[in-house]
Design a protein around this motif. Structure first.
Motif, PDB file in Angstrom:
ATOM      1  N   LEU A 118       0.827  -1.209   0.000  1.00 42.62           N
ATOM      2  CA  LEU A 118       0.000   0.000   0.000  1.00 42.62           C
ATOM      3  C   LEU A 118       0.866   1.266   0.000  1.00 42.62           C
ATOM      4  CD1 LEU A 118      -2.664  -1.148   2.600  1.00 42.62           C
ATOM      5  CD2 LEU A 118      -3.129  -0.620   0.195  1.00 42.62           C
ATOM      6  N   LEU A 144      -8.851  -2.394  -2.264  1.00 45.08           N
ATOM      7  CA  LEU A 144      -7.534  -1.770  -2.196  1.00 45.08           C
ATOM      8  C   LEU A 144      -6.488  -2.528  -2.992  1.00 45.08           C
ATOM      9  CD1 LEU A 144      -7.345  -0.849   1.594  1.00 45.08           C
ATOM     10  CD2 LEU A 144      -7.663   0.730  -0.306  1.00 45.08           C
ATOM     11  N   LEU A 185      -2.158   4.411  -5.847  1.00 44.80           N
ATOM     12  CA  LEU A 185      -3.220   4.458  -4.848  1.00 44.80           C
ATOM     13  C   LEU A 185      -3.446   5.916  -4.500  1.00 44.80           C
ATOM     14  CD1 LEU A 185      -5.091   2.825  -2.937  1.00 44.80           C
ATOM     15  CD2 LEU A 185      -3.230   2.862  -1.270  1.00 44.80           C
TER      16      LEU A 185
END
Length: 250
Positions: free
Chosen positions: A45, A241, A54
């Motif tokens: 992430l 995600l 992201l």
């Protein structure tokens, strides 16, 4: 976790901490997750956030099975249990890339991993913001948590109830975060010198007589993040995600 020298400059306004300003934070609450898997999520992430793959900051709130993590500067003599005891108690040992010494995570402890892209902020300002979030959440259940000069984290007297250890990437994206002792097995802390601090103890909300669940405290942490960071939190899922970062995870 990390110990920081006292700052001589006033703390910056935490509402100006994030590059995304007041944009909503995506919050993921996956339950109990093995530490190595959650650490992999963090790295993926954070890399995606730094690369722009992201677009949102993320906060992960979860629990871990029993694990001791060793920071980059950890002194292995602060790990007190031998291999046989570790196996018998089912405690994993994982070296990690955050600062600080050795710490414990386990069931009954709320762990938070904010994956935030920061702007114009010192690490100490970010740590103080995390402390403020913990202090406000504790106040909601009648516990007066406080900072202690020369140390990070949140304390009740000379006992730490909330630990903090962070890492900042070259892209100014944060990983690791905080651990709030709700109702963990405090005996597991006897296998380490927590954060390398030998002359202070560890407490939990349960040991302070507060009957509350990890989920209850996660709700309060979310509310405190909204206040301190000046942003709303929007629930998300792992499926939403991970596809967005598949190209950097391969």
């Amino acid at each position: 976790m990390d110990e920081l020298a006292p700052s001589r400059r006033p703390a910056a306004d935490p509402r100006s901490l994030r590059a995304a300003g007041g944009a909503p934070l995506a919050v993921l609450r996956p339950g109990t997750v093995p530490y190595p898997l959650a650490w992999d999520w963090q790295r993926r992430l954070a890399q995606a956030r730094a690369d722009g793959a992201l677009e949102r900051d993320v906060v992960v709130l979860l629990e871990h099975p029993p694990v001791y993590t060793l920071g980059r500067r950890a002194d292995r003599t602060n790990l007190l249990f031998d291999e046989a005891t570790l196996r018998r108690r089912g405690i994993e040992v994982v070296p990690v890339d955050r600062g600080g010494d050795v710490t414990y995570h386990g069931p009954g402890q709320l762990v938070g991993y904010p994956i935030l892209q920061l702007v114009g902020m010192r690490v100490v300002d970010y740590v103080r913001a995390l402390e403020e979030i913990l202090i406000r959440a504790l106040a909601e259940v009648g516990v007066t948590g406080a900072r202690s000069p020369g140390y990070t984290g949140v304390w009740v007297g000379d006992e730490k109830v909330g630990a903090i250890g962070v890492r900042m990437s070259a892209g100014r994206v944060t990983t690791h975060g905080f651990a709030l002792n709700v109702r963990p097995d405090l005996d597991d802390f006897t296998g380490i010198v927590p954060c390398g601090i030998a002359d202070r103890g560890v407490c939990s909300l349960a040991s302070l007589g507060v009957e509350v669940t990890v989920d209850d405290m996660a709700d309060r942490i979310e509310a405190a993040m909204t206040q301190v960071l000046g942003a709303t939190l929007e629930p998300t899922s792992l499926d939403s995600l991970l596809p967005s970062i598949s190209k950097v995870a391969s």
